[in-house]
Design an enzyme around this catalytic site. Structure first.
Site, PDB file in Angstrom:
ATOM      1  CD  GLU A 287       0.903   9.443  -4.749  1.00 13.69           C
ATOM      2  OE1 GLU A 287       1.795   8.612  -4.990  1.00 13.69           O
ATOM      3  OE2 GLU A 287       0.709  10.469  -5.435  1.00 13.69           O
TER       4      GLU A 287
ATOM      5  NE  ARG B  86       5.432  -3.433  -7.425  1.00 12.35           N
ATOM      6  CZ  ARG B  86       5.016  -2.241  -6.973  1.00 12.35           C
ATOM      7  NH1 ARG B  86       5.799  -1.499  -6.222  1.00 12.35           N
ATOM      8  NH2 ARG B  86       3.827  -1.799  -7.275  1.00 12.35           N
TER       9      ARG B  86
ATOM     10  CE  LYS C 140      -1.396   3.660  -5.741  1.00 15.82           C
ATOM     11  NZ  LYS C 140      -1.249   4.482  -4.540  1.00 15.82           N
TER      12      LYS C 140
HETATM   13  P1  ATP Z   1       1.353   1.524  -7.360  1.00 12.18           P
HETATM   14  O1  ATP Z   1       2.601   1.129  -8.068  1.00 12.18           O
HETATM   15  O2  ATP Z   1       0.276   0.529  -7.437  1.00 12.18           O
HETATM   16  O3  ATP Z   1       0.882   2.901  -7.677  1.00 12.18           O
HETATM   17  P2  ATP Z   1       2.533   2.553  -5.050  1.00 12.18           P
HETATM   18  O4  ATP Z   1       3.693   1.910  -4.401  1.00 12.18           O
HETATM   19  O5  ATP Z   1       2.762   3.778  -5.818  1.00 12.18           O
HETATM   20  O6  ATP Z   1       1.767   1.459  -5.862  1.00 12.18           O
HETATM   21  P3  ATP Z   1       1.418   3.570  -2.661  1.00 12.18           P
HETATM   22  O7  ATP Z   1       0.073   4.096  -2.435  1.00 12.18           O
HETATM   23  O8  ATP Z   1       2.561   4.498  -2.604  1.00 12.18           O
HETATM   24  O9  ATP Z   1       1.388   2.814  -4.039  1.00 12.18           O
HETATM   25  O10 ATP Z   1       1.678   2.310  -1.752  1.00 12.18           O
HETATM   26  C1  ATP Z   1       1.329   2.204  -0.401  1.00 12.18           C
HETATM   27  C2  ATP Z   1       2.128   1.073   0.186  1.00 12.18           C
HETATM   28  O11 ATP Z   1       1.784  -0.144  -0.461  1.00 12.18           O
HETATM   29  C3  ATP Z   1       3.602   1.293  -0.020  1.00 12.18           C
HETATM   30  O12 ATP Z   1       4.267   1.020   1.202  1.00 12.18           O
HETATM   31  C4  ATP Z   1       3.967   0.307  -1.084  1.00 12.18           C
HETATM   32  O13 ATP Z   1       5.271  -0.162  -0.913  1.00 12.18           O
HETATM   33  C5  ATP Z   1       2.943  -0.796  -0.896  1.00 12.18           C
HETATM   34  N1  ATP Z   1       2.696  -1.489  -2.157  1.00 12.18           N
HETATM   35  C6  ATP Z   1       2.251  -0.958  -3.313  1.00 12.18           C
HETATM   36  N2  ATP Z   1       2.183  -1.881  -4.276  1.00 12.18           N
HETATM   37  C7  ATP Z   1       2.573  -3.054  -3.718  1.00 12.18           C
HETATM   38  C8  ATP Z   1       2.725  -4.389  -4.199  1.00 12.18           C
HETATM   39  N3  ATP Z   1       2.458  -4.713  -5.453  1.00 12.18           N
HETATM   40  N4  ATP Z   1       3.134  -5.324  -3.324  1.00 12.18           N
HETATM   41  C9  ATP Z   1       3.395  -5.015  -2.052  1.00 12.18           C
HETATM   42  N5  ATP Z   1       3.302  -3.781  -1.535  1.00 12.18           N
HETATM   43  C10 ATP Z   1       2.892  -2.801  -2.353  1.00 12.18           C
HETATM   44 MG    MG Z   2       3.267   5.636  -5.557  1.00 13.07          MG
END
Ligand code: ATP
Ligand code: MG
Length: 562
Positions: free
Chosen positions: A32, A257, A267
């Site tokens: 995102e 994760r 983020k």
């Molecule tokens: P954040 O919690 O940092 O905002 P998010 O999951 O909301 O992370 P996205 O942009 O939706 O962020 O994530 C893109 C991809 O990266 C998703 O498939 C998510 O599962 C993966 N991802 C995000 N954070 C991690 C992490 N700490 N370890 C492994 N994969 C991750």
């Molecule tokens: Mg997200």
């Protein structure tokens, strides 16, 4: 290197055996665009692109940009840059969920026509009241049995902008008594009169993540939709949408994760550090972001190695940050040229060395790399050594220079400390030493030994440099583990950045190229700062320390005293 196997590979192997999806493997990385990528994303990127590469499949880069209020083009550009920098290629398959908004809308109408979705007029508070609890089933909305035609009409009018934000939503009609909250008639569209970075003012209704994500996967023919564990209990909903609409069914697979010690990987929280001015930006070298790690001096290969090493599992844990540091240390040990730099200079005058004489000492560029060759390091009467390498009144385990004691200057001579010069405040400002001309190159012909070898820089030839030392961003391994996790900034390490202005380096670093990494002997790995280093005025970031036994002893003692 032989790739570690893991449960996701087992699933793919099985699917291939059964010729599921005609033997295709197609993954995606779906960020995102509401922030910069961090090392957790790198894990997901390496997993998704790595699987595609190994199985000769495809991996898409897709922006999951369904929320107009938090997303920005700056983030889109940084994500493209960072993913490419890590070394992956999406072969022209760069997609935006927002490009599918028309399709999502049609699918939503499809659900309405099947009697599987309805427009609900409950206020957000009422909706919460109807939802039930963990132990109590929810109640059906009074709008649940609206006729299809009325639902279609209202939904079209929602799209046309006839209603205000929050007054109506479109909900899936599933089961208000499901033990899984996600199945209790989840919202799939909401009114948001907000411009979108890609579609502008075209839409004032936006799909919810759970509805959009499975459709994005289906539209792109994704075979294995890999996401993190938090989505495990969203999977029934993912499956329900695709089954109910009867369209291509991607398989959602969840993995743990990445959590990394002494930092935060969210983020939203990283954005708070940026907006609160706790760091200089998303690319602050202390940040766990890809752009921060790049600026700090991490290489794409070291990050990929780290991701390979930590593997993929189904349970959450905190990975020790030393594994990340180890991966860059290991790489730079093989590739980084060795040089000498003095961070906290103490002046040394070699009183028996001629005033104007300069000798060029032979120095090995990298003992791990025979092709790296040698260089000359100038030696003269006035030098600098590290302040820490001298103690006037040394404790038992201190083996370096002290009054009357002899030590080796790397690649040069043995010197003996004869005199300690102090200023009026009693601070040591200079050492007077003698050198033994017989020990040139660092060995005594009579076989006598010294316990310490010190690095040094010739005063006359020294380049003045700024050096930035970094410690962990947080004081606690898990900074979010406090009563109020939102209050995590109280755990920030006030000493995570230390700037040293008057460092001295040997002359070959004068025009150090931005991003180029070196081992400063005995001090660690450093790289020329990408943004702030200038020819003639270099600035260096410390990437990681070397393992240093004296530092360990000091730390132990410090810990004892605390
Ligand atoms: P954040 O919690 O940092 O905002 P998010 O999951 O909301 O992370 P996205 O942009 O939706 O962020 O994530 C893109 C991809 O990266 C998703 O498939 C998510 O599962 C993966 N991802 C995000 N954070 C991690 C992490 N700490 N370890 C492994 N994969 C991750
Ligand atoms: Mg997200």
């Amino acid at each position: 290197m032989e790739k570690q196997t893991n449960f996701i590979r087992d699933i793919i192997d099985d699917d291939l055996k059964n010729n599921k999806n005609d033997g295709r493997v197609h993954t995606r990385f779906p960020p995102e665009p509401n922030g910069y990528l961090h090392i957790g994303h790198a894990k997901s990127i390496c997993l998704n692109f790595g699987l595609a590469e190994d199985y000769k499949g495809l991996c898409n880069l897709r922006f999951d940009d369904t929320n107009p209020t938090k997303e920005e083009t700056e983030y889109v550009n940084s994500i493209i840059e960072d993913t490419r920098w890590l070394g992956w290629d999406w072969g022209g398959r760069l997609f935006y969920a927002s490009d599918y908004f028309d399709k999502f809308y049609d699918y939503a109408k499809g659900l309405i026509k099947k009697g599987k979705a309805y427009v609900c007029d409950l206020t957000p508070e009422q909706t919460r009241g109807y939802r039930g609890t963990l132990t109590k089933p929810g109640k059906n909305s009074p709008y649940r049995e609206r006729p299809v035609d009325e639902n279609l009409d209202l939904f079209e009018r929602m799209k046309a902008g006839e209603f205000e934000d929050g007054t109506r939503v479109l909900r899936a009609k599933i089961d208000m008594s499901s033990p899984n909250f996600n199945m209790r008639d989840p919202v799939i569209y909401r009114i948001l009169k907000s411009a979108h970075h890609n579609t502008g003012d075209k839409w004032c209704i936006y799909p919810m993540y759970d509805f959009a994500h499975c459709l994005e996967d289906s539209i792109e023919g994704i075979t294995h939709s890999i996401c993190t564990l938090e989505f495990e209990n969203h999977r029934p909903l993912y499956d329900w949408f695709l089954d109910t609409l009867d369209i291509f069914h991607s398989q959602q697979i969840e993995f743990a994760r990445l959590n990394l010690g002494f930092t935060v990987l969210s983020k939203r929280k990283l954005l708070r550090l940026v907006q609160g001015g706790y760091v200089s930006g998303w690319n602050d070298p202390r940040m766990p972001t890809i752009s921060g790690l790049r600026r700090r001096g991490y290489t794409p290969s070291s990050i990929r190695k780290f991701c390979e090493r930590i593997g993929v599992a189904k349970f959450n844990s905190i990975i020790d940050i030393s594994i990340l540091e180890g991966s860059i240390r290991e790489e730079l040990n093989l590739t980084a040229p060795r040089v000498m730099a003095v961070l906290n200079p103490l002046k040394v005058v070699i009183i028996n060395y001629p005033e104007d004489k300069v000798e060029e000492m032979d120095a090995v560029n990298n003992p791990e790399d025979p092709t790296a060759g040698k260089r000359n390091v100038p030696f003269s009467r006035v030098l600098y050594i590290e302040r820490d390498d001298f103690m006037e009144d040394p404790p038992k385990k201190f083996f370096r220079l002290a009054p009357g004691r002899e030590a080796r200057l790397r690649y040069a001579y043995f010197i003996t400390c004869k005199d300690v010069i102090k200023n009026e405040q009693g601070e040591i400002i200079e050492l007077h030493c003698t050198y033994d001309p017989q020990t040139r190159g660092g060995d005594a012909p009579d076989g006598r030994r010294v316990k310490a070898t010190l690095h040094w820089v010739s005063d006359r030839h020294a380049i003045e440099a700024e050096v930035r030392l970094y410690e962990h961003l947080f004081l606690k391994e898990n900074p979010e583990k406090i009563e109020d996790g939102e209050n995590f900034t109280v755990n920030l390490n006030p000493d995570s950045l230390k700037i040293l202005k008057n460092c001295k380096t040997e002359p070959c670093l004068k025009d150090a190229k931005a991003g180029k990494a070196y081992q400063f002997e005995r001090l660690g790995y450093f790289c020329a700062e990408i943004l702030d280093s200038r020819p003639g005025n270099p600035v260096f970031n410390r990437i990681v320390t070397l393992k240093d036994t004296w530092a360990k002893i000091q730390n132990k003692e410090r810990a004892k005293n605390n």
